[in-house]
Design an enzyme around this catalytic site. Sequence first.
Site, PDB file in Angstrom:
ATOM      1  N   SER A  61       0.824  -1.214   0.000  1.00 33.66           N
ATOM      2  CA  SER A  61       0.000   0.000   0.000  1.00 33.66           C
ATOM      3  C   SER A  61       0.855   1.260   0.000  1.00 33.66           C
ATOM      4  O   SER A  61       2.041   1.239   0.322  1.00 33.66           O
ATOM      5  CB  SER A  61      -0.910   0.010   1.223  1.00 33.66           C
ATOM      6  OG  SER A  61      -1.576  -1.224   1.351  1.00 33.66           O
TER       7      SER A  61
HETATM    8  N1  SAH Z   1      -0.843  -4.973   4.056  1.00 31.84           N
HETATM    9  C1  SAH Z   1      -0.046  -5.281   2.880  1.00 31.84           C
HETATM   10  C2  SAH Z   1      -0.708  -4.924   1.582  1.00 31.84           C
HETATM   11  C3  SAH Z   1      -1.860  -5.777   1.331  1.00 31.84           C
HETATM   12  S1  SAH Z   1      -2.409  -5.997  -0.324  1.00 31.84           S
HETATM   13  C4  SAH Z   1       1.335  -4.678   2.962  1.00 31.84           C
HETATM   14  O1  SAH Z   1       1.650  -4.009   3.955  1.00 31.84           O
HETATM   15  O2  SAH Z   1       2.121  -4.916   2.047  1.00 31.84           O
HETATM   16  C5  SAH Z   1      -3.805  -6.997   0.076  1.00 31.84           C
HETATM   17  C6  SAH Z   1      -3.497  -8.391   0.477  1.00 31.84           C
HETATM   18  O3  SAH Z   1      -4.709  -8.994   0.867  1.00 31.84           O
HETATM   19  C7  SAH Z   1      -2.938  -9.252  -0.660  1.00 31.84           C
HETATM   20  O4  SAH Z   1      -1.687  -9.748  -0.308  1.00 31.84           O
HETATM   21  C8  SAH Z   1      -3.983 -10.353  -0.827  1.00 31.84           C
HETATM   22  O5  SAH Z   1      -3.424 -11.627  -1.115  1.00 31.84           O
HETATM   23  C9  SAH Z   1      -4.645 -10.352   0.543  1.00 31.84           C
HETATM   24  N2  SAH Z   1      -6.000 -10.922   0.571  1.00 31.84           N
HETATM   25  C10 SAH Z   1      -7.044 -10.721  -0.290  1.00 31.84           C
HETATM   26  N3  SAH Z   1      -8.112 -11.436   0.108  1.00 31.84           N
HETATM   27  C11 SAH Z   1      -7.758 -12.114   1.227  1.00 31.84           C
HETATM   28  C12 SAH Z   1      -8.428 -13.018   2.108  1.00 31.84           C
HETATM   29  N4  SAH Z   1      -9.692 -13.401   1.928  1.00 31.84           N
HETATM   30  N5  SAH Z   1      -7.736 -13.501   3.163  1.00 31.84           N
HETATM   31  C13 SAH Z   1      -6.463 -13.148   3.388  1.00 31.84           C
HETATM   32  N6  SAH Z   1      -5.774 -12.300   2.600  1.00 31.84           N
HETATM   33  C14 SAH Z   1      -6.413 -11.778   1.534  1.00 31.84           C
END
Ligand code: SAH
Length: 214
Positions: A61
């Site tokens: 992000s």
């Molecule tokens: N917080 C992260 C950025 C997240 S991007 C950072 O600091 O880099 C969003 C993430 O959510 C992705 O890696 C994706 O795989 C995850 N995601 C999406 N749906 C999900 C679910 N149902 N359960 C767990 N993770 C999920």
Amino acid sequence: MTPDAERKMQFLYTLRSRGVTDKRVLTAMEKIDRADFIQGFFTERAYEDMPLPITCGQTISQPSVVGLMTQALEVQPRDTVLEIGTGSGYQAAILSHLARRVYTVDRHKRLVQGARAIFDRLDLANITAFTADGSFGLPDQAPFDRIIVTAAAEDPPGPLLAQLRVGGVMVLPVGQSDAVQYLIRVRRAEDGLHYDELCAVRFVPLVEGLGRDT
Ligand code: SAH
């Protein structure tokens, strides 16, 4: 000042100018080097205020959004925090400086393994990362003082609301993936849930089930 130190100072300045003013949050973001969570070519852009690609088609992000979400979460030193969406591990690493314990969950095993390796290298021993569908939370570790979701759902997932302790706070983006999403904060009080809307954001969607790499 070295070019690197200058870029980091600029990074903190940008955070403050975009509304990240909480001292504890700024200190944590100063300690955790975003470049550690980005690979290859994009490492050069680690201190720019923009989301960047990571593996599995996901993104790390935008730093100011990470800062604003962390600030809105009002993490206290004794808190147990659950993060849904480990991604690169950057958000969890910042939380690890502010909370007693951090649990983080991603549906992609590859991302979880990568993040674990960084947590080990940086000696962030209070983070536990799991591969799971985070929409169901982590019932075995619940309840949580704080929950942060870093992928957008249409509505706050019921199991996550149920795993939030009374007095707890949850911050998450809601809305459809191709439309405007809003960052909202949910507080669980004795008399029920209270919602407030913080700002417009754009996140990858919260997807059901595990990733195909799992
Ligand atoms: N917080 C992260 C950025 C997240 S991007 C950072 O600091 O880099 C969003 C993430 O959510 C992705 O890696 C994706 O795989 C995850 N995601 C999406 N749906 C999900 C679910 N149902 N359960 C767990 N993770 C999920």
